[in-house]
Design a protein around this motif. Structure first.
Motif, PDB file in Angstrom:
ATOM      1  N   ALA A  33       0.849  -0.877   0.493  1.00 15.68           N
ATOM      2  CA  ALA A  33       0.184   0.146   0.628  1.00 15.68           C
ATOM      3  C   ALA A  33       1.256   1.033   0.196  1.00 15.68           C
ATOM      4  O   ALA A  33       1.051   1.660   0.483  1.00 15.68           O
ATOM      5  N   ASP A  34       1.713   1.760  -1.017  1.00 16.51           N
ATOM      6  CA  ASP A  34       3.015   2.331  -1.517  1.00 16.51           C
ATOM      7  C   ASP A  34       1.987   3.572  -2.244  1.00 16.51           C
ATOM      8  O   ASP A  34       3.266   4.249  -2.270  1.00 16.51           O
ATOM      9  N   GLY A  35       0.792   4.048  -1.263  1.00 21.35           N
ATOM     10  CA  GLY A  35       0.174   5.010  -2.396  1.00 21.35           C
ATOM     11  C   GLY A  35       0.049   5.011  -3.591  1.00 21.35           C
ATOM     12  O   GLY A  35      -0.730   4.318  -4.192  1.00 21.35           O
ATOM     13  N   ASP A  36       0.575   6.035  -4.693  1.00 23.32           N
ATOM     14  CA  ASP A  36       0.002   5.928  -6.152  1.00 23.32           C
ATOM     15  C   ASP A  36       0.824   5.286  -6.490  1.00 23.32           C
ATOM     16  O   ASP A  36       1.831   4.639  -6.416  1.00 23.32           O
ATOM     17  N   LYS A  37      -0.287   4.596  -7.375  1.00 23.57           N
ATOM     18  CA  LYS A  37       0.077   2.999  -8.031  1.00 23.57           C
ATOM     19  C   LYS A  37       0.453   3.460  -9.884  1.00 23.57           C
ATOM     20  O   LYS A  37       0.846   2.743 -10.618  1.00 23.57           O
ATOM     21  N   GLY A  38       0.139   5.164  -9.889  1.00 31.21           N
ATOM     22  CA  GLY A  38      -0.009   4.890 -11.110  1.00 31.21           C
ATOM     23  C   GLY A  38      -1.321   4.819 -12.132  1.00 31.21           C
ATOM     24  O   GLY A  38      -1.031   4.607 -13.462  1.00 31.21           O
ATOM     25  N   GLY A  39      -2.220   4.809 -11.298  1.00 32.14           N
ATOM     26  CA  GLY A  39      -3.697   4.241 -12.551  1.00 32.14           C
ATOM     27  C   GLY A  39      -3.693   3.119 -12.277  1.00 32.14           C
ATOM     28  O   GLY A  39      -3.858   2.326 -13.053  1.00 32.14           O
ATOM     29  N   LYS A  40      -2.315   1.982 -11.987  1.00 29.08           N
ATOM     30  CA  LYS A  40      -2.250   0.535 -12.898  1.00 29.08           C
ATOM     31  C   LYS A  40      -2.897  -0.391 -11.362  1.00 29.08           C
ATOM     32  O   LYS A  40      -3.473   0.050 -10.271  1.00 29.08           O
ATOM     33  N   LEU A  41      -2.624  -1.526 -12.055  1.00 28.20           N
ATOM     34  CA  LEU A  41      -3.969  -2.688 -10.992  1.00 28.20           C
ATOM     35  C   LEU A  41      -3.353  -3.126 -10.049  1.00 28.20           C
ATOM     36  O   LEU A  41      -1.747  -3.070 -10.527  1.00 28.20           O
ATOM     37  N   ASP A  42      -3.829  -2.793  -8.810  1.00 28.24           N
ATOM     38  CA  ASP A  42      -2.545  -2.868  -7.773  1.00 28.24           C
ATOM     39  C   ASP A  42      -3.471  -4.567  -7.267  1.00 28.24           C
ATOM     40  O   ASP A  42      -3.687  -5.116  -6.718  1.00 28.24           O
ATOM     41  N   VAL A  43      -1.826  -5.466  -7.551  1.00 29.07           N
ATOM     42  CA  VAL A  43      -1.959  -7.263  -7.476  1.00 29.07           C
ATOM     43  C   VAL A  43      -1.235  -7.362  -6.486  1.00 29.07           C
ATOM     44  O   VAL A  43       0.042  -7.208  -5.587  1.00 29.07           O
ATOM     45  N   VAL A  44      -1.812  -8.492  -5.087  1.00 23.26           N
ATOM     46  CA  VAL A  44      -0.809  -8.588  -3.932  1.00 23.26           C
ATOM     47  C   VAL A  44      -0.673 -10.276  -4.280  1.00 23.26           C
ATOM     48  O   VAL A  44      -1.861 -10.677  -4.376  1.00 23.26           O
ATOM     49  N   ALA A  45       0.242 -10.802  -4.315  1.00 20.44           N
ATOM     50  CA  ALA A  45       0.561 -12.333  -5.372  1.00 20.44           C
ATOM     51  C   ALA A  45       1.028 -12.659  -3.433  1.00 20.44           C
ATOM     52  O   ALA A  45       2.024 -12.257  -2.632  1.00 20.44           O
ATOM     53  N   SER A  46       0.764 -13.999  -3.053  1.00 24.90           N
ATOM     54  CA  SER A  46       0.959 -14.688  -2.046  1.00 24.90           C
ATOM     55  C   SER A  46       2.637 -14.728  -1.831  1.00 24.90           C
ATOM     56  O   SER A  46       3.249 -15.117  -0.988  1.00 24.90           O
ATOM     57  N   PHE A  47       3.580 -15.451  -3.057  1.00 27.56           N
ATOM     58  CA  PHE A  47       4.822 -16.016  -3.107  1.00 27.56           C
ATOM     59  C   PHE A  47       5.159 -15.980  -4.963  1.00 27.56           C
ATOM     60  O   PHE A  47       3.866 -15.846  -5.657  1.00 27.56           O
ATOM     61  N   TYR A  48       6.234 -16.541  -4.861  1.00 31.92           N
ATOM     62  CA  TYR A  48       6.286 -16.308  -6.392  1.00 31.92           C
ATOM     63  C   TYR A  48       5.603 -16.674  -7.392  1.00 31.92           C
ATOM     64  O   TYR A  48       5.505 -15.860  -8.644  1.00 31.92           O
ATOM     65  N   PRO A  49       5.474 -18.205  -7.263  1.00 34.29           N
ATOM     66  CA  PRO A  49       4.685 -18.454  -8.425  1.00 34.29           C
ATOM     67  C   PRO A  49       3.177 -17.925  -9.112  1.00 34.29           C
ATOM     68  O   PRO A  49       2.769 -17.454  -9.698  1.00 34.29           O
ATOM     69  N   MET A  50       2.944 -17.443  -7.859  1.00 33.99           N
ATOM     70  CA  MET A  50       1.540 -16.287  -8.192  1.00 33.99           C
ATOM     71  C   MET A  50       2.169 -15.147  -8.465  1.00 33.99           C
ATOM     72  O   MET A  50       1.961 -14.426  -9.727  1.00 33.99           O
ATOM     73  N   GLN A  51       3.424 -14.362  -7.911  1.00 32.92           N
ATOM     74  CA  GLN A  51       4.220 -13.130  -8.616  1.00 32.92           C
ATOM     75  C   GLN A  51       4.165 -13.199  -9.793  1.00 32.92           C
ATOM     76  O   GLN A  51       4.369 -12.487 -10.450  1.00 32.92           O
ATOM     77  N   TYR A  52       4.905 -14.231 -10.103  1.00 31.64           N
ATOM     78  CA  TYR A  52       5.158 -14.571 -12.156  1.00 31.64           C
ATOM     79  C   TYR A  52       4.329 -14.575 -12.466  1.00 31.64           C
ATOM     80  O   TYR A  52       4.582 -13.717 -13.595  1.00 31.64           O
ATOM     81  N   HIS A  61       0.867  -3.147 -17.286  1.00 31.01           N
ATOM     82  CA  HIS A  61      -1.463  -2.495 -16.623  1.00 31.01           C
ATOM     83  C   HIS A  61      -0.588  -2.880 -15.005  1.00 31.01           C
ATOM     84  O   HIS A  61      -1.719  -2.369 -14.790  1.00 31.01           O
ATOM     85  N   VAL A  62      -0.200  -4.083 -13.990  1.00 30.50           N
ATOM     86  CA  VAL A  62       0.050  -3.692 -13.183  1.00 30.50           C
ATOM     87  C   VAL A  62       0.905  -3.352 -12.562  1.00 30.50           C
ATOM     88  O   VAL A  62       2.183  -3.257 -12.788  1.00 30.50           O
ATOM     89  N   ALA A  63       0.680  -3.455 -10.339  1.00 28.89           N
ATOM     90  CA  ALA A  63       1.690  -2.837  -9.601  1.00 28.89           C
ATOM     91  C   ALA A  63       2.158  -4.474  -8.998  1.00 28.89           C
ATOM     92  O   ALA A  63       0.370  -4.257  -8.019  1.00 28.89           O
ATOM     93  N   VAL A  64       2.292  -5.451  -9.078  1.00 24.19           N
ATOM     94  CA  VAL A  64       2.613  -6.749  -8.192  1.00 24.19           C
ATOM     95  C   VAL A  64       3.363  -6.325  -7.005  1.00 24.19           C
ATOM     96  O   VAL A  64       4.879  -5.968  -7.018  1.00 24.19           O
ATOM     97  N   GLU A  65       2.924  -6.389  -5.772  1.00 25.08           N
ATOM     98  CA  GLU A  65       3.847  -6.805  -4.461  1.00 25.08           C
ATOM     99  C   GLU A  65       3.044  -8.131  -3.790  1.00 25.08           C
ATOM    100  O   GLU A  65       2.696  -8.657  -4.328  1.00 25.08           O
ATOM    101  N   THR A  66       4.663  -8.769  -2.919  1.00 21.75           N
ATOM    102  CA  THR A  66       4.173 -10.068  -2.572  1.00 21.75           C
ATOM    103  C   THR A  66       4.614 -10.061  -1.223  1.00 21.75           C
ATOM    104  O   THR A  66       5.082  -9.249  -0.894  1.00 21.75           O
ATOM    105  N   LEU A  67       3.485 -10.832  -0.803  1.00 23.41           N
ATOM    106  CA  LEU A  67       4.015 -10.686   1.074  1.00 23.41           C
ATOM    107  C   LEU A  67       4.920 -12.000   0.926  1.00 23.41           C
ATOM    108  O   LEU A  67       5.894 -11.477   2.266  1.00 23.41           O
TER     109      LEU A  67
END
Length: 331
Positions: A33-52, A61-67
């Motif tokens: 939740a680092d503020g402005d994502k530049g209009g991109k889809l904010d995606v949270v992935a649980s771990f690497y296979p989902m992040q990939y 089109h997406v901003a991906v963060e992994t837990l």
């Protein structure tokens, strides 16, 4: 997986509530939740296979963060309150139920509309982890018999094996579901998500062909690994997986199991004991030392680190194929 660190439901619920109430206060410090994502889809992935999957399908089109950060053993992940709270701000959450108990609970509490559980996008199966649990197609006969045993209680179904990403065919099925979820969450870019999904599915299809061809003719079909993560891969390519520690990479094998593995290694002409990068290699080296076998890495791809043999999923899977071909005596 390791369920010993499962966060109590009451404590986690309190943390979720605290995180959601104080979300605005911690937005500046939370990775997801680092503020402005530049209009991109904010995606949270649980771990690497989902992040990939999120990165390849979402593209620009997406901003991906992994837990789960690189180098962290995903099964033991403990979420901080700010991470739990940040989940509520995601546009899309991608996870794989049964791999990370604490993450499963937090995501259930977050209540994000576009929450995608990868286990619902393909068929889960039960795989034996030892000589008496069956291999390949035979492993299905043991689903009910072993459903209540320790080490068989992972996934969205009792006894189900969640390691679907190690089978390129099943991973491609998951990719298609993720692509559809992105199209739903961001219809303005649906055409791009569809194009990226098709490209990834083709790449995974090519990888499947490489494995099928490379492992078609081998001197032995049996491989021994510390972590029984490769059941789907073994079934797909007609191999026999013998796990030292079962589905939990940190569980200790019994003396009887170690003796059994020595007998299997001799009988099936096994040359190599595999270990992984994010868990201890002690049991693998102990077994190898007792039997005069070599050791090598077979990466379950739960995270990419400097020790990984490749920079992304496809590269590491190709390294796994090379290691398997060498160990199995591919012709």
């Amino acid at each position: 997986m390791n369920v010993r660190r499962l966060i109590p439901t009451t404590a986690l619920a309190g943390a979720v509530a605290l995180g959601l109430v104080s979300l605005s206060a911690c937005a500046g410090t939370s990775d997801a939740a680092d503020g402005d994502k530049g209009g991109k889809l904010d995606v949270v992935a649980s771990f690497y296979p989902m992040q990939y999957l999120a990165e390849r399908i979402g593209g620009g089109h997406v901003a991906v963060e992994t837990l789960t950060k690189p180098g962290v053993e995903p099964h033991d992940l403990e979420l901080k309150p700010r991470q739990i709270g940040a989940l509520g701000e995601a546009d899309v959450i991608l996870y794989l139920k049964g791999v990370q108990p604490a993450v499963d609970e937090a995501i259930a509490q977050a209540g994000v509309e576009n929450t995608v559980d990868a286990t619902t996008l393909t068929k889960l199966e039960t795989h034996g982890t030892g000589a008496d649990h069956g291999h390949g197609e035979e492993g299905h006969d043991h689903a009910d018999e072993h459903a209540g045993e320790e080490g068989h209680d992972h996934g969205s179904e009792a006894g189900a094996d969640p390691h679907v990403w190690l089978d390129p065919v099943k991973y491609a099925e998951v990719a298609k579901g993720v692509g559809s979820a992105f199209e739903k969450a961001d219809p303005d870019h649906a055409a791009d998500y569809r194009k990226n999904t098709d490209a990834l599915v083709k790449k995974l299809g090519d990888l499947d062909t490489e494995f099928e061809t490379g492992l078609k003719n081998t001197a032995t079909r049996t491989f021994i690994t510390t972590h029984s993560a490769f059941g789907y891969l073994a079934e797909r390519y007609h191999l026999d997986q013998e796990g030292i520690s079962g589905l939990d990479p940190e569980s200790e094998p019994s003396p009887a199991r170690m003796k059994e593995l020595q007998e299997i290694a001799a009988r099936d002409k096994v040359s190599t004991v595999f270990f992984e990068t994010l868990a201890s290699d002690r049991t693998a080296k102990t077994l190898a030392g007792d039997t005069g076998l070599k050791t090598d890495v077979l990466d379950p791809l739960e995270g990419i680190t400097d020790r990984s043999r490749g920079s992304d999923y496809v590269e590491v899977m190709r390294s796994n194929l090379t290691a398997l071909k060498k160990a199995l005596g591919a012709k």
